[in-house]
Design a protein around this motif. Structure first.
Motif, PDB file in Angstrom:
ATOM      1  N   VAL A  90     -84.015  19.556  58.611  1.00 16.45           N
ATOM      2  CA  VAL A  90     -83.898  20.898  58.060  1.00 16.45           C
ATOM      3  C   VAL A  90     -83.121  20.823  56.764  1.00 16.45           C
ATOM      4  N   ASN A 130     -91.563  25.667  48.286  1.00 17.13           N
ATOM      5  CA  ASN A 130     -92.624  25.541  49.290  1.00 17.13           C
ATOM      6  C   ASN A 130     -93.046  24.091  49.487  1.00 17.13           C
ATOM      7  N   ASN A 135     -90.397  22.408  51.544  1.00 22.73           N
ATOM      8  CA  ASN A 135     -90.517  22.765  52.959  1.00 22.73           C
ATOM      9  C   ASN A 135     -91.659  22.018  53.621  1.00 22.73           C
ATOM     10  N   PHE A 175     -90.447  20.016  56.766  1.00 23.78           N
ATOM     11  CA  PHE A 175     -90.794  20.594  58.054  1.00 23.78           C
ATOM     12  C   PHE A 175     -92.160  20.122  58.530  1.00 23.78           C
ATOM     13  N   ASN A 176     -92.539  18.913  58.141  1.00 21.35           N
ATOM     14  CA  ASN A 176     -93.857  18.417  58.470  1.00 21.35           C
ATOM     15  C   ASN A 176     -93.856  17.850  59.890  1.00 21.35           C
ATOM     16  N   LYS A 177     -94.316  18.666  60.846  1.00 19.95           N
ATOM     17  CA  LYS A 177     -94.274  18.247  62.253  1.00 19.95           C
ATOM     18  C   LYS A 177     -95.115  17.015  62.546  1.00 19.95           C
ATOM     19  N   HIS A 203     -83.844  25.630  64.740  1.00 18.52           N
ATOM     20  CA  HIS A 203     -84.106  27.027  64.385  1.00 18.52           C
ATOM     21  C   HIS A 203     -85.554  27.124  63.968  1.00 18.52           C
ATOM     22  N   ASN A 238     -88.594  27.864  61.824  1.00 20.66           N
ATOM     23  CA  ASN A 238     -88.771  27.890  60.372  1.00 20.66           C
ATOM     24  C   ASN A 238     -90.133  28.476  60.056  1.00 20.66           C
ATOM     25  N   ASN A 240     -91.573  28.764  57.390  1.00 21.03           N
ATOM     26  CA  ASN A 240     -92.333  28.074  56.348  1.00 21.03           C
ATOM     27  C   ASN A 240     -92.948  26.779  56.834  1.00 21.03           C
ATOM     28  N   ASN A 241     -92.821  26.531  58.131  1.00 25.06           N
ATOM     29  CA  ASN A 241     -93.294  25.266  58.693  1.00 25.06           C
ATOM     30  C   ASN A 241     -94.780  25.053  58.421  1.00 25.06           C
ATOM     31  N   LYS A 242     -95.059  23.912  57.770  1.00 26.51           N
ATOM     32  CA  LYS A 242     -96.458  23.658  57.424  1.00 26.51           C
ATOM     33  C   LYS A 242     -97.201  22.853  58.492  1.00 26.51           C
ATOM     34  N   GLY A 243     -96.465  22.266  59.421  1.00 26.96           N
ATOM     35  CA  GLY A 243     -97.121  21.479  60.467  1.00 26.96           C
ATOM     36  C   GLY A 243     -97.831  22.398  61.456  1.00 26.96           C
ATOM     37  N   ARG A 244     -98.857  21.878  62.068  1.00 22.47           N
ATOM     38  CA  ARG A 244     -99.641  22.714  62.971  1.00 22.47           C
ATOM     39  C   ARG A 244     -99.252  22.518  64.437  1.00 22.47           C
ATOM     40  N   TRP A 245     -98.529  21.432  64.752  1.00 22.63           N
ATOM     41  CA  TRP A 245     -98.308  21.130  66.165  1.00 22.63           C
ATOM     42  C   TRP A 245     -97.201  21.992  66.756  1.00 22.63           C
TER      43      TRP A 245
END
Lengths: 213, 213
Positions: free
Chosen positions: A13, A110, A113, A117-119, B204, B206, B208-213
């Protein structure tokens, strides 16, 4: 919003200068330091074992001990080679993402982020760390068992000890296994860091939290 | 707000019938199922190896093979015993907390939150799971290495194979090690579940999270 340089992981984060910023900074620094330590120790372990040989002359017959005589040592050299290569790639990834974030900083949050925040990427890193931790531990376990047999033998099975014959060889293998143990321990410490980085993306702050940690 | 019965872990977030409720329910069910599987397989593995003996008569001399002849098998039996006891305690903990939550439900949500968001307890469970995963894997790695030596020998070191002499003994040890491998794999799957349960407490959401999972 500011980002600290080297060691920022996708999935981390952003640093918000809030109560969590200290722990986040420490986690990032610990991650990069551990990956560098793992890379160095894994190379050292593989080199110590892979280059280890000793020649003994027994009644005019020359016998040469080498690490390929013990399959567990071959497994450990391969596992350490993979760990070193993997850690090097991860360190480069940390540096690369840090540079990309610095380039984007204050221009396009953006994009930052999307990196942080790339899962899917955080999942890949977490999975890689888990696999490497288990791989290095299994290799060290097998090699340590072989080393114990070489050092003390197993009289019930008539497997005789060989370290009284190849003392220098055994000592160097022992040093290699000790480095391998440190690699494995470092991987075990690193594994929860990438778990922290990944799974906090699924969390939410709970104001009713009774825990103090 | 409702809570599903068996399998609720301290550290899990409550079921809020939102988008995350399905994944949370699956995680809880997977946790309890895995802990039961680990308990059963660890007992099976320890029993198979611990009770394994074979007597052979070689020129009027009786020789008895038993698991204590190989230190790695003793280590595996101890590790599996610990894994079984630990998993049993964890299953009981899941059931107990589930009963406490049911008792508290609709009466005092603060008590439920104290159970569900207890970070120190979540840390203890996570640490325990990690230690057990690494312990069982190290034990399986060492035992597998011994088993390979027993099956194929190591001609360069003049360690002869013994499984052609003690076939029944070796087969039963092999079954025990196979169960141990399954215990270890289950622990590896369980470990990220408790990591998920713990580290999401630090997270927390987010947007703006770009991941899809």
């Amino acid at each position: 919003m500011s980002y600290v340089g080297v060691g920022v992981s996708p999935g981390n984060v952003p640093v918000k200068h809030n109560n969590n910023s200290n722990i986040e900074r420490r986690v990032r620094v610990a991650e990069v330091v551990l990956r560098c330590v793992i890379c160095g120790l894994a190379i050292l372990s593989a080199a110590l074992i892979g280059t280890d040989t000793q020649v003994k002359e027994i009644f005019t017959i020359q016998k040469k001990a080498k690490f390929t005589d013990m399959k567990a040592l071959v497994f450990l050299v391969i596992a350490n080679g993979l760990a070193a290569a993997y850690s090097l790639v991860q360190v480069l990834r940390c540096v690369l993402i840090s540079m990309m974030i610095r380039g984007n900083n204050n221009n396009n949050n953006n994009n930052n982020n999307a990196l942080l925040f790339n899962k899917p990427l955080a999942w890949a890193i977490f999975s890689g760390d888990q696999i490497m931790a288990y791989l290095t531990l299994a290799a060290v376990g097998a090699a340590a068992q072989s080393a114990v047999l070489a050092k003390f033998g197993e009289t019930e099975l008539q497997w005789m000890k060989i370290c009284n014959m190849y003392g220098k060889f055994c000592n160097q293998v022992g040093e290699g296994i000790a480095s391998g143990v440190l690699v494995s321990l470092s991987m075990m410490v690193l594994s929860p860091i990438s778990a922290f980085t990944l799974f906090r993306l699924y969390g939410h702050n709970n104001n009713n939290n009774k825990g103090r940690w």
